[in-house]
Design a protein around this motif. Structure first.
Motif, PDB file in Angstrom:
ATOM      1  N   ALA A  29       9.113   2.108 -13.367  1.00 17.05           N
ATOM      2  CA  ALA A  29       8.940   2.714 -14.680  1.00 17.05           C
ATOM      3  C   ALA A  29       9.969   2.066 -15.597  1.00 17.05           C
ATOM      4  O   ALA A  29      11.164   2.070 -15.297  1.00 17.05           O
ATOM      5  N   GLU A  30       9.505   1.471 -16.675  1.00 14.34           N
ATOM      6  CA  GLU A  30      10.378   0.713 -17.575  1.00 14.34           C
ATOM      7  C   GLU A  30      10.239   1.207 -19.009  1.00 14.34           C
ATOM      8  O   GLU A  30       9.228   1.815 -19.367  1.00 14.34           O
ATOM      9  N   ASP A  31      11.243   0.898 -19.822  1.00 12.97           N
ATOM     10  CA  ASP A  31      11.200   1.275 -21.234  1.00 12.97           C
ATOM     11  C   ASP A  31      10.189   0.431 -22.015  1.00 12.97           C
ATOM     12  O   ASP A  31       9.548   0.914 -22.936  1.00 12.97           O
ATOM     13  N   ASN A  32      10.059  -0.866 -21.650  1.00  6.61           N
ATOM     14  CA  ASN A  32       9.080  -1.721 -22.318  1.00  6.61           C
ATOM     15  C   ASN A  32       8.555  -2.768 -21.342  1.00  6.61           C
ATOM     16  O   ASN A  32       9.154  -3.016 -20.295  1.00  6.61           O
ATOM     17  N   ALA A  33       7.453  -3.402 -21.701  1.00  4.20           N
ATOM     18  CA  ALA A  33       6.775  -4.342 -20.807  1.00  4.20           C
ATOM     19  C   ALA A  33       7.311  -5.770 -20.912  1.00  4.20           C
ATOM     20  O   ALA A  33       6.924  -6.624 -20.136  1.00  4.20           O
ATOM     21  N   GLU A  34       8.217  -6.038 -21.839  1.00  2.00           N
ATOM     22  CA  GLU A  34       8.685  -7.406 -22.058  1.00  2.00           C
ATOM     23  C   GLU A  34       9.822  -7.828 -21.139  1.00  2.00           C
ATOM     24  O   GLU A  34      10.248  -8.977 -21.197  1.00  2.00           O
ATOM     25  N   ILE A  35      10.329  -6.951 -20.307  1.00  2.00           N
ATOM     26  CA  ILE A  35      11.459  -7.310 -19.459  1.00  2.00           C
ATOM     27  C   ILE A  35      11.040  -8.356 -18.427  1.00  2.00           C
ATOM     28  O   ILE A  35       9.872  -8.453 -18.061  1.00  2.00           O
ATOM     29  N   LEU A  36      12.018  -9.147 -17.972  1.00  2.00           N
ATOM     30  CA  LEU A  36      11.734 -10.223 -17.023  1.00  2.00           C
ATOM     31  C   LEU A  36      12.097  -9.856 -15.591  1.00  2.00           C
ATOM     32  O   LEU A  36      11.636 -10.511 -14.654  1.00  2.00           O
ATOM     33  N   TYR A  37      12.945  -8.842 -15.417  1.00  2.00           N
ATOM     34  CA  TYR A  37      13.372  -8.419 -14.087  1.00  2.00           C
ATOM     35  C   TYR A  37      13.310  -6.901 -14.016  1.00  2.00           C
ATOM     36  O   TYR A  37      13.573  -6.221 -15.011  1.00  2.00           O
ATOM     37  N   PRO A  38      13.007  -6.346 -12.856  1.00  2.00           N
ATOM     38  CA  PRO A  38      12.928  -4.883 -12.753  1.00  2.00           C
ATOM     39  C   PRO A  38      14.289  -4.245 -12.991  1.00  2.00           C
ATOM     40  O   PRO A  38      15.288  -4.665 -12.424  1.00  2.00           O
ATOM     41  N   ALA A  39      14.302  -3.246 -13.880  1.00  2.00           N
ATOM     42  CA  ALA A  39      15.543  -2.552 -14.200  1.00  2.00           C
ATOM     43  C   ALA A  39      15.395  -1.043 -14.062  1.00  2.00           C
ATOM     44  O   ALA A  39      16.384  -0.335 -13.935  1.00  2.00           O
ATOM     45  N   GLY A  40      14.171  -0.569 -14.089  1.00  2.00           N
ATOM     46  CA  GLY A  40      13.925   0.871 -14.062  1.00  2.00           C
ATOM     47  C   GLY A  40      13.801   1.419 -12.652  1.00  2.00           C
ATOM     48  O   GLY A  40      13.992   0.724 -11.650  1.00  2.00           O
ATOM     49  N   GLN A  41      13.450   2.669 -12.614  1.00  2.00           N
ATOM     50  CA  GLN A  41      13.311   3.398 -11.364  1.00  2.00           C
ATOM     51  C   GLN A  41      12.055   2.940 -10.603  1.00  2.00           C
ATOM     52  O   GLN A  41      10.987   2.793 -11.193  1.00  2.00           O
ATOM     53  N   THR A  42      12.200   2.709  -9.299  1.00  2.00           N
ATOM     54  CA  THR A  42      11.044   2.337  -8.477  1.00  2.00           C
ATOM     55  C   THR A  42      10.201   3.578  -8.214  1.00  2.00           C
ATOM     56  O   THR A  42      10.695   4.581  -7.705  1.00  2.00           O
ATOM     57  N   ILE A  43       8.916   3.494  -8.579  1.00  2.00           N
ATOM     58  CA  ILE A  43       8.011   4.627  -8.421  1.00  2.00           C
ATOM     59  C   ILE A  43       7.274   4.552  -7.100  1.00  2.00           C
ATOM     60  O   ILE A  43       7.222   5.505  -6.345  1.00  2.00           O
ATOM     61  N   LEU A  44       6.685   3.396  -6.802  1.00  2.00           N
ATOM     62  CA  LEU A  44       5.959   3.191  -5.553  1.00  2.00           C
ATOM     63  C   LEU A  44       6.342   1.820  -4.980  1.00  2.00           C
ATOM     64  O   LEU A  44       6.613   0.890  -5.735  1.00  2.00           O
ATOM     65  N   THR A  45       6.360   1.725  -3.654  1.00  2.00           N
ATOM     66  CA  THR A  45       6.646   0.458  -3.000  1.00  2.00           C
ATOM     67  C   THR A  45       5.868   0.369  -1.686  1.00  2.00           C
ATOM     68  O   THR A  45       5.521   1.394  -1.109  1.00  2.00           O
ATOM     69  N   THR A  46       5.612  -0.852  -1.254  1.00  2.00           N
ATOM     70  CA  THR A  46       4.951  -1.048   0.026  1.00  2.00           C
ATOM     71  C   THR A  46       5.975  -1.201   1.145  1.00  2.00           C
ATOM     72  O   THR A  46       5.611  -1.239   2.313  1.00  2.00           O
ATOM     73  N   GLU A  47       7.254  -1.317   0.798  1.00  2.00           N
ATOM     74  CA  GLU A  47       8.312  -1.440   1.815  1.00  2.00           C
ATOM     75  C   GLU A  47       8.655  -0.078   2.367  1.00  2.00           C
ATOM     76  O   GLU A  47       8.705   0.904   1.644  1.00  2.00           O
ATOM     77  N   LYS A  48       8.918  -0.046   3.669  1.00  2.00           N
ATOM     78  CA  LYS A  48       9.281   1.223   4.313  1.00  2.00           C
ATOM     79  C   LYS A  48      10.773   1.320   4.485  1.00  2.00           C
ATOM     80  O   LYS A  48      11.496   0.418   4.475  1.00  2.00           O
TER      81      LYS A  48
END
Length: 133
Positions: free
Chosen positions: A114-133
Motif C-alpha cells: 500500500a503506497e501513497d502514490n503510484a510513481e515510486i520506484l521502490y516499495p516503501a509502504g506496508q506489505t499487504i499480501l505476499t507469496t513468501e512464507k
C-alpha cells in the motif's frame, strides 16, 4: 475399459497442462485478513514470463490505517532485486482487482504494498499480501 483409458488420458493431459502454469498463492494478510488471491505464471514463446494477478476482498487503500493512495504489485527477482509490475484498483462487490504483466525473468516472489502514490520506484509502504512464507 475404453472409458477408463479415456478418463485416465484426460486426467494426465489436464495434469500436464496445469504443471506448465505454476500458480503462486498469497499468504493470508495480517493487515487485510479477508484479502486472498493467486498469480498464474506462464512462459511465452519469446521466453518471457506473463503474470496474471487476481486478488479478492482487497479493502480500499484509503480505508487502511494509515490511509494510502494505491496498491502496487512488485516481484522479487532471482538476484533479490525488485521490479514494479503495476497498480491494483479494487472494485465491485467483492473488491476484486486484476493485473497482467510481463517479466524477462521468472519471479521468485510477488508482493503487494500500500503506497501513497503510484510513481515510486521502490516499495516503501506496508506489505499487504505476499507469496513468501
Amino acid at each position: 475399459m475404453k472409458t477408463i483409458n479415456r478418463i485416465a488420458a484426460g486426467l494426465c493431459i489436464a495434469f500436464m497442462l496445469n504443471a506448465c502454469t505454476p500458480k503462486m498463492s498469497f499468504v493470508t494478510s495480517t493487515v487485510v485478513p479477508a484479502a486472498n488471491g493467486a498469480i498464474k505464471v506462464k512462459k511465452d514463446k519469446n521466453s518471457n514470463y506473463t503474470l496474471a494477478v487476481d486478488v479478492r476482498n482487497l479493502a480500499e487503500p484509503k480505508n487502511l490505517t494509515p490511509s494510502k493512495g494505491t496498491y502496487l504489485v512488485w516481484m522479487k527477482q532471482n538476484d533479490n532485486s525488485v521490479k514494479k509490475l503495476g497498480q491494483l484498483s479494487p472494485s465491485g462487490k467483492d473488491l476484486s482487482a486484476t493485473l497482467n504483466a510481463t517479466a524477462v525473468v521468472k519471479p521468485e516472489a510477488v508482493f503487494i504494498t500500500a503506497e501513497d502514490n503510484a510513481e515510486i520506484l521502490y516499495p516503501a509502504g506496508q506489505t499487504i499480501l505476499t507469496t513468501e512464507k
